[in-house]
Design an enzyme around this catalytic site. Structure first.
Site, PDB file in Angstrom:
ATOM      1  N   SER A  40       0.741  -1.249  -0.008  1.00  0.00           N
ATOM      2  CA  SER A  40       0.133  -0.077  -0.133  1.00  0.00           C
ATOM      3  C   SER A  40       0.898   1.168  -0.015  1.00  0.00           C
ATOM      4  CB  SER A  40      -0.960   0.012   1.211  1.00  0.00           C
ATOM      5  OG  SER A  40      -1.632   1.197   1.519  1.00  0.00           O
ATOM      6  N   TYR A  96      -1.953  -1.312  10.565  1.00  0.00           N
ATOM      7  CA  TYR A  96      -1.862  -1.636   9.329  1.00  0.00           C
ATOM      8  C   TYR A  96      -0.575  -0.963   8.690  1.00  0.00           C
ATOM      9  CZ  TYR A  96      -3.638  -1.184   4.051  1.00  0.00           C
ATOM     10  OH  TYR A  96      -4.047  -1.428   2.748  1.00  0.00           O
TER      11      TYR A  96
END
Ligand SMILES: NC(=O)c1ccc[n+]([C@@H]2O[C@H](COP(=O)([O-])OP(=O)(O)OC[C@H]3O[C@@H](n4cnc5c(N)ncnc54)[C@H](O)[C@@H]3O)[C@@H](O)[C@H]2O)c1
Length: 271
Positions: free
Chosen positions: A153, A166
């Site tokens: 990401s 995350y």
């Protein structure tokens, strides 16, 4: 003699099952494991890899969704909860391509995030990719060809508040990807990350409500003022655009691309 890891043309992999409708594509004869393939980016990757002839192992905790995608792409469903190490170790180990994609998001400040949630997210997004590669790399090394694609990401490269589990998991996945790139190079195995900004998937749709709550703004403002604040291109990216990059990494001409980040962030990290 110098060894190259250019993919050989249509490999002879004997008994591998392939979809006859698609066996002539770039990836005919290859087997691709895609985790989290019942939804969003994983589903788009399964569709795109199968369209190029790969037999797709559709792994997801959502058994019904996995079966549905597997039947759509002529692949095989493997329902598994990747937070359970025994379930991960029960997955097949014969893939030529591994797309480590399954993931989830929790939005809360560090002091409010449940430590068990933090640990579970590391198991799904870091330990499971490690366990899958621990078991699939020997076969790739034996066959002299493999492609590892880790769906990281922009949060593998940058932090945002309220996303500690995350951001930590994606930064760890970046490290794993680079180590596999170094170890896999003499064996014809590449390992790369793909780093999208916000993709139009159920994961992001679920985040919008939570972001509205945390930032104290109406949901209608979340996309424009939170999600699209940093990308220069003011739109979400589509799952199919991410899948196209994954297929590119697995196809011909990219054997020298390894240990890299393919950043699809609309200019976010150009700041
Ligand atoms: N959507 C985005 O904006 C975005 C941006 C950058 C990176 N990513 C990454 O892309 C990946 C896919 O995200 P998405 O947006 O397609 O999400 P999604 O929620 O649409 O799909 C995620 C899939 O993973 C599966 N999954 C979740 N936990 C699992 C578990 N314990 N075991 C097995 N499967 C599990 C879910 O069932 C689901 O099918 C994630 O790793 C995410 O971090 C997403």
């Amino acid at each position: 003699m110098e060894r190259t890891n250019e993919p050989s043309p249509a490999p002879a992999v004997g008994t591998r099952q392939t979809s006859s409708a698609t066996a002539d594509g770039l990836l005919g004869g290859r087997t691709a494991m895609v985790t989290g393939a019942a939804s969003g980016i994983g589903r788009a990757c399964a569709v795109a890899l199968a369209a190029e002839g790969a037999h797709v192992q559709v792994v997801d905790v959502d058994a019904e969704g996995a079966e549905k995608v597997a039947s759509e792409v002529g692949g095989t469903a493997y329902p598994a909860d990747l937070s359970d190490p025994a379930a991960v170790d029960g997955l097949p180990a014969d893939a030529d391509i591994v797309v480590n994609n399954a993931g989830l998001q929790r939005v809360a400040p560090v002091h409010e995030l449940d430590p068990d949630t933090f640990a579970t997210m590391q198991r799904i997004m870091v330990e499971a990719p490690f366990r899958i590669l621990h078991r699939t790399l020997p076969g790739m090394y034996e066959r002299g060809w493999g492609r590892v694609v880790n769906i990281s990401s922009v949060h593998g490269l940058r932090a945002s508040p309220y996303k500690s589990a995350y951001v930590a998991a994606k930064h760890a996945l970046e490290g794993l990807s680079k180590v596999v790139a170094l170890e896999g190079a003499p064996h014809g195995v590449t390992s790369n990350c793909v780093n999208p900004a916000y993709v139009r998937t159920p994961l992001v749709e679920r985040q919008i409500a939570r972001q509205a709550e945390v930032h104290g703004i109406p949901e209608s403002e979340v996309v424009s003022t939170v999600l699209l604040e940093r990308p220069a291109i003011k739109r979400l990216i589509e799952p199919e655009e991410v899948a196209r990059t994954v297929v590119w990494l697995c196809g011909p001409g990219t054997a020298y691309v390894t240990g890299a980040d393919l950043v699809l962030d609309g200019g976010w990290t150009a700041h």
